[in-house]
Design a protein around this motif. Sequence first.
Motif, PDB file in Angstrom:
ATOM      1  N   GLY A 202     -12.192 -23.671 123.275  1.00 11.70           N
ATOM      2  CA  GLY A 202     -10.748 -23.534 123.361  1.00 11.70           C
ATOM      3  C   GLY A 202     -10.230 -22.418 122.496  1.00 11.70           C
ATOM      4  N   ALA A 203      -8.883 -22.310 122.402  1.00  9.16           N
ATOM      5  CA  ALA A 203      -8.236 -21.242 121.654  1.00  9.16           C
ATOM      6  C   ALA A 203      -8.416 -21.446 120.159  1.00  9.16           C
ATOM      7  N   TRP A 204      -8.263 -20.346 119.407  1.00  6.66           N
ATOM      8  CA  TRP A 204      -8.273 -20.454 117.948  1.00  6.66           C
ATOM      9  C   TRP A 204      -7.127 -21.346 117.510  1.00  6.66           C
ATOM     10  N   ALA A 228     -18.770 -28.863 111.304  1.00  9.83           N
ATOM     11  CA  ALA A 228     -19.202 -27.462 111.370  1.00  9.83           C
ATOM     12  C   ALA A 228     -19.281 -26.933 112.795  1.00  9.83           C
ATOM     13  N   ASP A 229     -19.315 -27.814 113.789  1.00  8.14           N
ATOM     14  CA  ASP A 229     -19.373 -27.347 115.175  1.00  8.14           C
ATOM     15  C   ASP A 229     -18.071 -26.719 115.631  1.00  8.14           C
ATOM     16  N   VAL A 230     -16.945 -27.041 114.959  1.00  3.62           N
ATOM     17  CA  VAL A 230     -15.654 -26.482 115.360  1.00  3.62           C
ATOM     18  C   VAL A 230     -14.970 -25.703 114.237  1.00  3.62           C
ATOM     19  N   GLY A 276     -11.445 -25.835 119.298  1.00  5.90           N
ATOM     20  CA  GLY A 276     -11.700 -27.205 119.716  1.00  5.90           C
ATOM     21  C   GLY A 276     -10.642 -28.147 119.194  1.00  5.90           C
ATOM     22  N   VAL A 277      -9.520 -28.239 119.910  1.00 10.59           N
ATOM     23  CA  VAL A 277      -8.349 -28.965 119.424  1.00 10.59           C
ATOM     24  C   VAL A 277      -8.639 -30.420 119.068  1.00 10.59           C
ATOM     25  N   ASN A 281      -8.234 -31.543 115.219  1.00  4.67           N
ATOM     26  CA  ASN A 281      -7.170 -32.486 114.895  1.00  4.67           C
ATOM     27  C   ASN A 281      -7.726 -33.693 114.142  1.00  4.67           C
ATOM     28  N   ARG A 282      -8.905 -34.129 114.535  1.00  8.54           N
ATOM     29  CA  ARG A 282      -9.525 -35.255 113.835  1.00  8.54           C
ATOM     30  C   ARG A 282      -9.909 -34.857 112.412  1.00  8.54           C
ATOM     31  N   LEU A 283     -10.401 -33.628 112.241  1.00  8.11           N
ATOM     32  CA  LEU A 283     -10.706 -33.139 110.891  1.00  8.11           C
ATOM     33  C   LEU A 283      -9.438 -33.104 110.049  1.00  8.11           C
ATOM     34  N   ALA A 284      -8.333 -32.663 110.638  1.00 10.05           N
ATOM     35  CA  ALA A 284      -7.064 -32.625 109.909  1.00 10.05           C
ATOM     36  C   ALA A 284      -6.679 -34.025 109.436  1.00 10.05           C
ATOM     37  N   GLU A 285      -6.871 -35.011 110.298  1.00  8.04           N
ATOM     38  CA  GLU A 285      -6.555 -36.387 109.915  1.00  8.04           C
ATOM     39  C   GLU A 285      -7.449 -36.862 108.767  1.00  8.04           C
ATOM     40  N   ARG A 286      -8.741 -36.543 108.860  1.00  9.43           N
ATOM     41  CA  ARG A 286      -9.679 -36.964 107.819  1.00  9.43           C
ATOM     42  C   ARG A 286      -9.353 -36.298 106.482  1.00  9.43           C
ATOM     43  N   LEU A 287      -8.992 -35.026 106.517  1.00 12.48           N
ATOM     44  CA  LEU A 287      -8.640 -34.326 105.286  1.00 12.48           C
ATOM     45  C   LEU A 287      -7.328 -34.858 104.719  1.00 12.48           C
ATOM     46  N   ARG A 288      -6.409 -35.183 105.593  1.00 11.54           N
ATOM     47  CA  ARG A 288      -5.141 -35.744 105.129  1.00 11.54           C
ATOM     48  C   ARG A 288      -5.388 -37.085 104.427  1.00 11.54           C
ATOM     49  N   GLU A 289      -6.269 -37.896 105.000  1.00  8.28           N
ATOM     50  CA  GLU A 289      -6.615 -39.169 104.367  1.00  8.28           C
ATOM     51  C   GLU A 289      -7.291 -38.939 103.019  1.00  8.28           C
ATOM     52  N   LEU A 290      -8.205 -37.958 102.970  1.00  8.94           N
ATOM     53  CA  LEU A 290      -8.906 -37.656 101.717  1.00  8.94           C
ATOM     54  C   LEU A 290      -7.937 -37.225 100.630  1.00  8.94           C
ATOM     55  N   ALA A 291      -6.937 -36.427 101.019  1.00  8.88           N
ATOM     56  CA  ALA A 291      -5.993 -35.886 100.046  1.00  8.88           C
ATOM     57  C   ALA A 291      -4.841 -36.831  99.762  1.00  8.88           C
TER      58      ALA A 291
END
Length: 302
Positions: A202-204, A228-230, A276-277, A281-291
Amino acid sequence: MKTTDAIPVTLLSGFLGAGKTSYLNRRLLPNLPPDSLILVNDFGSINIDAELIEYRDERIMQLSNGCICCTLGGSLAERLAELLRQPVLPASLLIEASGIANPTRIADLVRLSPRLQLQELVCLVDASQAERHSRDPRVSEVWQQQIAAATHLVINRLTTDLALPPALATLLSGHPASIEKEAGAAISPAPATQVPRFTRTGAWQSFSLNLDQPIDGDRLAALFAEYADVLVRAKGIVQRQGREGTEVVQLTGGRLSWSSALRQPAQGQLVCIGTGVPRLNRLAERLRELAGVEAGAQTALA
């Protein structure tokens, strides 16, 4: 026709993590005339690169609403028009483009103005990532565009014998640009077991987080490896748990590094870029939870 007092412009390009801001600080800034202006673009709603520039006058015009090569009718053109309406014009202009920008389109915009004179298009190339970039379908096209457009190439992170990797040697065969070679510590790609096969998904996309509290550095590294795949690039100014002060965190070539921060921002900041939206997006959620961030991560599509 250009005017005799046209503002000289230097355009700095290079793929994500190539070392543009470090080169700007080390080589370009000492040679800038007084009263110069730096125009910084970062792909994301938080402009990390502007925070990393060592410029005493703080005359930095920031663009952080996406890749400037993709917004020629909007943000970049508007900022250049704003610049040229100022009663006192800068002695020179330095544009640091985002790592996924096509510099040819930016250069064309500069050339259209009779009051701007493109002096040089410098491209940073990380030799240690050349083979990886040449094979990655997400990266190879823009990486080659950046190199092809340059009038001056800086090949960094070479081995001590300054030999070019085969993929880069082939690409530079017959290239008219001047070439500068720099030996330095290579950024080795992560082991194959951690980086799955690349696919065009997908798009950047980028997402940004403001961090109000220290973050667990080991868990952050684990999340980056898991996605790391996305995830192609990450950078930020954060405080790690158990450490004093803030640090610059960088993910380049699948490797994570930490260094001392030049400035101490009021809150931590982190930007991640990839493709890879759904996964990002799932990584963003995981990082938000971590922070421990309550509000959703900001997302910008290229």
